[in-house]
Motif scaffolding. Structure first.
Motif, PDB file in Angstrom:
ATOM      1  N   ASN A   1      -3.853 -21.643   2.750  1.00  0.00           N
ATOM      2  CA  ASN A   1      -5.295 -21.655   2.416  1.00  0.00           C
ATOM      3  C   ASN A   1      -5.807 -23.087   1.741  1.00  0.00           C
ATOM      4  OD1 ASN A   1      -5.646 -19.167   3.358  1.00  0.00           O
ATOM      5  ND2 ASN A   1      -5.522 -18.209   1.332  1.00  0.00           N
ATOM      6  N   PHE A   2      -4.775 -23.666   0.852  1.00  0.00           N
ATOM      7  CA  PHE A   2      -5.287 -24.935   0.229  1.00  0.00           C
ATOM      8  C   PHE A   2      -5.190 -25.804   1.248  1.00  0.00           C
ATOM      9  CE2 PHE A   2      -3.070 -23.650  -4.009  1.00  0.00           C
ATOM     10  CZ  PHE A   2      -4.330 -23.031  -4.499  1.00  0.00           C
ATOM     11  N   ILE A   3      -4.351 -25.746   2.236  1.00  0.00           N
ATOM     12  CA  ILE A   3      -4.259 -27.001   3.254  1.00  0.00           C
ATOM     13  C   ILE A   3      -5.303 -26.654   4.346  1.00  0.00           C
ATOM     14  CG2 ILE A   3      -2.925 -27.570   5.017  1.00  0.00           C
ATOM     15  CD1 ILE A   3      -0.357 -26.602   3.882  1.00  0.00           C
ATOM     16  N   ALA A   4      -5.627 -25.390   4.541  1.00  0.00           N
ATOM     17  CA  ALA A   4      -6.834 -25.329   5.581  1.00  0.00           C
ATOM     18  C   ALA A   4      -8.328 -25.717   4.654  1.00  0.00           C
ATOM     19  CB  ALA A   4      -6.875 -23.829   5.817  1.00  0.00           C
ATOM     20  N   ASP A   5      -8.171 -25.685   3.306  1.00  0.00           N
ATOM     21  CA  ASP A   5      -9.288 -26.053   2.645  1.00  0.00           C
ATOM     22  C   ASP A   5      -9.294 -27.491   2.498  1.00  0.00           C
ATOM     23  OD1 ASP A   5     -10.323 -23.507   2.602  1.00  0.00           O
ATOM     24  OD2 ASP A   5      -9.638 -23.157   0.670  1.00  0.00           O
ATOM     25  N   GLU A   6      -8.342 -28.104   3.076  1.00  0.00           N
ATOM     26  CA  GLU A   6      -8.231 -29.649   2.710  1.00  0.00           C
ATOM     27  C   GLU A   6      -8.271 -30.181   1.198  1.00  0.00           C
ATOM     28  OE1 GLU A   6     -11.029 -31.474   5.440  1.00  0.00           O
ATOM     29  OE2 GLU A   6     -10.058 -31.138   7.054  1.00  0.00           O
TER      30      GLU A   6
ATOM     31  N   ILE B   1      -4.796 -24.797  -7.437  1.00  0.00           N
ATOM     32  CA  ILE B   1      -3.721 -24.674  -8.221  1.00  0.00           C
ATOM     33  C   ILE B   1      -3.107 -23.110  -7.986  1.00  0.00           C
ATOM     34  CG2 ILE B   1      -3.103 -24.095 -10.718  1.00  0.00           C
ATOM     35  CD1 ILE B   1      -5.404 -25.765 -11.471  1.00  0.00           C
ATOM     36  N   CYS B   2      -1.941 -22.820  -8.085  1.00  0.00           N
ATOM     37  CA  CYS B   2      -1.370 -21.625  -7.807  1.00  0.00           C
ATOM     38  C   CYS B   2      -0.253 -21.286  -8.990  1.00  0.00           C
ATOM     39  CB  CYS B   2      -0.365 -21.448  -6.694  1.00  0.00           C
ATOM     40  SG  CYS B   2       0.189 -19.885  -6.228  1.00  0.00           S
TER      41      CYS B   2
ATOM     42  N   ASP C   1      -5.220 -19.535  -7.856  1.00  0.00           N
ATOM     43  CA  ASP C   1      -5.051 -18.242  -7.345  1.00  0.00           C
ATOM     44  C   ASP C   1      -3.418 -18.068  -7.957  1.00  0.00           C
ATOM     45  OD1 ASP C   1      -4.694 -15.761  -5.943  1.00  0.00           O
ATOM     46  OD2 ASP C   1      -5.493 -16.764  -4.044  1.00  0.00           O
ATOM     47  N   ASN C   2      -3.065 -16.662  -7.976  1.00  0.00           N
ATOM     48  CA  ASN C   2      -1.891 -16.364  -8.431  1.00  0.00           C
ATOM     49  C   ASN C   2      -1.087 -15.454  -7.506  1.00  0.00           C
ATOM     50  OD1 ASN C   2       0.368 -14.881 -10.029  1.00  0.00           O
ATOM     51  ND2 ASN C   2      -0.927 -15.253 -11.858  1.00  0.00           N
TER      52      ASN C   2
END
Length: 378
Positions: A120-125, A69-70, A105-106
């Motif tokens: 980062n979200f993509i890297a964290d899958e 969530i951003c 994150d914000n």
């Protein structure tokens, strides 16, 4: 001789009796053995079924969905959405027997930070991304064109005009969500219900906010049709918004309109006194504005929007719903939220305001100034 024959007959009879007894004993033993074998087999099968059920249940409990969530900025409206998404996902996790692992994150309206968060979200899958507000949704849409990670947006005022979805009914591709679309005409009607003689309206917004584009255009069209003068003042930072508010006071406007603009929302606590003390009511596109000092917030229930966003997330991840065919939800509940403290400063009678607004709203509710909804409840 006769006695010998009798003896032989007796012995033969005894042999037959013993033979029959032996057969009976053998049959009983076989039956008992068979029964015991069947019982052991049934017990083994039952145990296997129970073990399978336990394994299935444990497997379900082990299912973890990673959700990124951003949030766009730190303000009362958007924070309320995030809090309700997180709370509802926890409830749904218990209901479905799964775990929603949330990374939050914000980006604080920083495009570079936003891109890094998404990377980062993509890297964290992550299994799904949630974009709170239009700029975040648009960046997530662009970042997932190739990998097709599902995206659920929240509080995108005009997702069609922003190009986030093809239509509200059939979003298309890998993205859908909830919209805080504002009925601009309804807010305009409130302005003139409270002050029929108003003849100069200020429009306060951030030109870079997609959430304001359509609403401001609609406000201009409404005022042009009525022959009412309007003045536009804009800002992209808190300091600029403060200067814009002071300019509107100098312009002598009778009221100010702001749609669900995140920049103005962030600055509301810094400008509300300037407007109120000048006798200028501020009409806005969400109850969080009124919480932070605007005279009226109209239309969108952000707490419910957050809950429904979470329901959509769970439906996609757990039930396999397709974002492309999941309709976008809108949340104009027709509620006018009036800040009673500002009402008094402006010299309005609250009961008279309720009477004037009631024919134009589903309901009129009151609120007092606070920095966040948690502070108000506390």
């Amino acid at each position: 001789m006769k006695n010998l024959k009798k003896l032989l007959c007796l012995m033969l009879a005894l042999v037959m009796v013993f033979a029959l007894a032996a057969c009976g004993s053998s049959s009983d033993t076989e039956e008992e053995t068979t029964t015991e074998a069947e019982t052991e087999t049934e017990a083994a099968e039952t145990e296997e079924v129970e073990e399978t059920a336990e394994e299935t249940e444990e497997a379900a409990e082990d299912v973890v969905y990673k959700v990124g969530i951003c949030n766009y900025v730190d303000d009362a409206s958007l924070n309320q959405i995030v809090e309700n998404i997180q709370t509802q996902l926890e409830v749904l996790g218990e209901e479905y027997g799964v775990t929603f692992e949330i990374s939050y994150d914000n980006c604080n309206a920083d495009a570079t930070v936003l891109e890094q968060i998404i990377a980062n979200f993509i890297a964290d899958e992550v299994d799904l991304m949630v974009g709170v507000a239009t700029p975040v949704a648009m960046s997530m849409q662009a970042a997932t064109e190739d990998n097709q990670i599902p995206v659920v947006f929240a509080a995108v005022s005009d997702p069609v005009s922003a190009g986030v979805v093809d239509s509200l009914e059939e979003p298309g591709s890998n993205i859908t969500g909830t919209s805080d679309y504002l009925d601009t005409t309804a807010v305009m009607n409130l302005i003139f219900a409270a002050d029929p003689d108003a003849d100069k309206i200020g429009l306060l917004y951030d030109m870079g906010q997609d959430s304001s584009t359509t609403a401001i255009a609609e406000a201009k069209a409404y005022l042009d049709e009525m022959g009412i003068e309007y003045v536009e003042r804009t800002g992209t930072t808190v300091d600029e918004v403060m200067l814009a508010a002071e300019a509107l006071v100098a312009d002598g406007v009778d009221a100010v309109f702001t749609p669900s603009d995140n920049t103005i929302m962030t600055a509301e606590l810094s400008v509300y006194e300037t407007l109120a003390e000048a006798g200028i009511p501020h009409y806005t596109g969400a109850d969080a504005f009124a919480l932070n000092g605007a005279f009226v917030g109209y239309g969108v229930d952000y707490a419910n929007l957050g809950v429904e966003t979470a329901n959509m997330i769970a439906d996609i991840l757990v039930n396999g719903a397709d974002p492309a065919t999941t309709p976008v939800m809108t949340f104009d509940n027709g509620t006018a939220t009036v800040n009673t403290e500002i009402c008094e400063i402006l010299g309005y009678d609250y009961d008279e305001i309720v009477e004037a607004f009631s024919p134009l709203c589903t309901q009129v509710v009151s609120i007092t100034t606070a920095e966040s909804f948690d502070d108000l409840e506390g």
